[in-house]
Each structure stands twice: as C-alpha cells, then as structure tokens.
Design a protein around this motif. Sequence first.
Motif, PDB file in Angstrom:
ATOM      1  N   TYR A   1      10.113  84.191  62.538  1.00  9.75           N
ATOM      2  CA  TYR A   1       9.716  85.506  61.825  1.00  9.75           C
ATOM      3  C   TYR A   1       8.731  86.461  63.066  1.00  9.75           C
ATOM      4  CZ  TYR A   1      11.423  83.602  57.726  1.00  9.75           C
ATOM      5  OH  TYR A   1      12.248  83.008  56.854  1.00  9.75           O
TER       6      TYR A   1
ATOM      7  N   ASN B   1      15.042  92.699  61.381  1.00  5.42           N
ATOM      8  CA  ASN B   1      15.095  93.962  60.387  1.00  5.42           C
ATOM      9  C   ASN B   1      16.193  94.831  60.615  1.00  5.42           C
ATOM     10  OD1 ASN B   1      14.538  95.377  57.863  1.00  5.42           O
ATOM     11  ND2 ASN B   1      12.936  96.489  59.036  1.00  5.42           N
TER      12      ASN B   1
ATOM     13  N   LYS C   1       5.435  98.500  61.664  1.00  2.12           N
ATOM     14  CA  LYS C   1       5.671  98.987  60.210  1.00  2.12           C
ATOM     15  C   LYS C   1       7.151  98.927  59.853  1.00  2.12           C
ATOM     16  CE  LYS C   1       0.955 100.932  59.243  1.00  2.12           C
ATOM     17  NZ  LYS C   1       0.333 102.127  59.157  1.00  2.12           N
TER      18      LYS C   1
ATOM     19  N   ASN D   1      12.393  90.380  65.878  1.00  2.00           N
ATOM     20  CA  ASN D   1      13.010  91.596  65.126  1.00  2.00           C
ATOM     21  C   ASN D   1      13.907  90.894  64.329  1.00  2.00           C
ATOM     22  OD1 ASN D   1      14.429  93.824  64.211  1.00  2.00           O
ATOM     23  ND2 ASN D   1      15.448  94.002  65.926  1.00  2.00           N
TER      24      ASN D   1
ATOM     25  N   GLN E   1       9.770  97.826  61.949  1.00  2.00           N
ATOM     26  CA  GLN E   1      10.669  96.611  62.170  1.00  2.00           C
ATOM     27  C   GLN E   1      10.278  95.256  61.495  1.00  2.00           C
ATOM     28  OE1 GLN E   1      12.234  96.448  66.536  1.00  2.00           O
ATOM     29  NE2 GLN E   1      10.646  94.842  66.582  1.00  2.00           N
ATOM     30  N   GLY E   2       9.201  95.408  61.059  1.00  2.00           N
ATOM     31  CA  GLY E   2       8.652  94.241  60.171  1.00  2.00           C
ATOM     32  C   GLY E   2       8.183  93.030  60.753  1.00  2.00           C
ATOM     33  N   ASN E   3       7.948  92.924  62.171  1.00  2.00           N
ATOM     34  CA  ASN E   3       7.253  92.179  63.162  1.00  2.00           C
ATOM     35  C   ASN E   3       6.368  92.715  64.034  1.00  2.00           C
ATOM     36  OD1 ASN E   3       9.748  93.016  64.540  1.00  2.00           O
ATOM     37  ND2 ASN E   3       8.757  91.252  65.948  1.00  2.00           N
ATOM     38  N   LYS E   4       5.364  91.970  64.320  1.00  2.00           N
ATOM     39  CA  LYS E   4       4.476  92.555  65.332  1.00  2.00           C
ATOM     40  C   LYS E   4       4.630  92.043  66.696  1.00  2.00           C
ATOM     41  CE  LYS E   4       0.716  92.259  61.733  1.00  2.00           C
ATOM     42  NZ  LYS E   4      -0.702  91.678  61.510  1.00  2.00           N
TER      43      LYS E   4
END
Length: 245
Positions: A18, A23, A226, A21, A228-231
Amino acid sequence: MKQPLLLLASLSFAFSVYADNHNIDSFSKAKRLLEKQVYYDNKITLYCNAQFDYQKHVMPPAGFNTTKYVKRSKKVEWEHVVPAENFGRTFVEWREGDSACISSKGKAFKGRRCAEKTNKEYRYMQADMFNLYPAIGSVNALRKNYNFTMLPAEQNSFGSCAMKINNRKAEPPVTSRGRIARTYLYMEQNYQHYHMSQSQQKLMNAWDKMYPVDDWECQRAERIAKLQGNKNEIVESRCLISGKI
C-alpha cells in the motif's frame, strides 16, 4: 522467535503493497488533478522556474531559448522525472507486446501503448503523481529518457534556464535537484519494476542530502497524498525532520 519474525514480515509486506499508487490508473486523470488540485496556486515548472496558466501556456524566463521543438516551448507538459520508458521496459507488454495489442488494421504493437492498454500495474506507475512535474514542452521533449548526471561546465542547453542536455545525459538546475532525488528514491522504494543503477543511487542520495526540502515540496507531497491515497515517505520524513510539517 518465529512468530514475531513472521508478524514483522507480514507487516512489511502489507506496507509495501500500500505504499505505492493503487488509486489512480489514468495518466490523463493524474494530469488533471495536478493542474487543478495540486499546482493551482504554484504554477511553476520544475527545471526552468517558468510560469504557466490554466490554458497550459508557458511564459519562459527572459533569455530562454531552444532550437528544437520550438512549438512545444509554448506549452507546459507533465514530465515523468523517472522516465516512463525506464520502468516501462521492465514490463513484458512493453518489450514484446500482448495478444490484446492489435490495431484496427490487424497490426500488432508493443511499447508504451501496449503496456498502458493491458497492464494495470504499469498504469498505476505511469499515473503516479509524485513522479509527475510540470516542464516546458521542449525541455521535456529533449530530456527524453536520459539519466541525470553531472556534466562538464559548458553553456546551458536552454539559454537562461540552467538545464543541460548532452550526449544522452541531463544535468538539472540546482533548484530542482533535491526534488528529483527524492522522486527517484520514492520510485525505487515503492515499485519492484524500477531499480536505479549504483551510480544513479549514489548521485540521488548525495542530492537528497545537499538540497533539502522547501515548503512547496512538502505542501505538494501532502496534497498528492490526499488525492492518491499513499504517501511519499521519503519526502515526508525530510519534512518532519526539517519541521516543515
């Protein structure tokens, strides 16, 4: 001792799954999001610090010039800092094609078009917004998929813009080196289909240390995370250390 080790391995695996990317798998969507929700108040290109507007028109800095791709110098394009070809060719669809990659005229095709059509993992990598930056179109075109390095002192390739391209190599301006380095480190950390050479790894580690994060790099990473859902853990850790977040 086996159970804790297994648990640690499981957690590490879960993080790796996770951390990238998973998303956004549309390159077009990624570009729209960058334009409207990331760069909306900081419309500045990566290499030449050129301003651009909502119509993608670029205002090159005074003294900028190019003899090739002149028309593209008037538009902003979204550049893969780690070139799409450099990770794309690790996919079999890119190298060899696929049974689904047949044109309307019955001709088989391969390369980027085939990988994008048939491999979702490739599409996630291609659309990863952490790896996409605005660039003057002609600079993007001439950089191609060349690796970054340090070039001998010589005249810049674009006049007042301190981007150098020579002998299938590129040297970016000082102002962009830190962001480039942390993008390369992020891509290698999170995608099994991308690995740097030893020399490239050494250079990126050096640039990461020499050119620290600034406020915009930290803000950009937060906005992308925020959406893309990953850092980008590389950037986030540097921002935390520097007290910018």
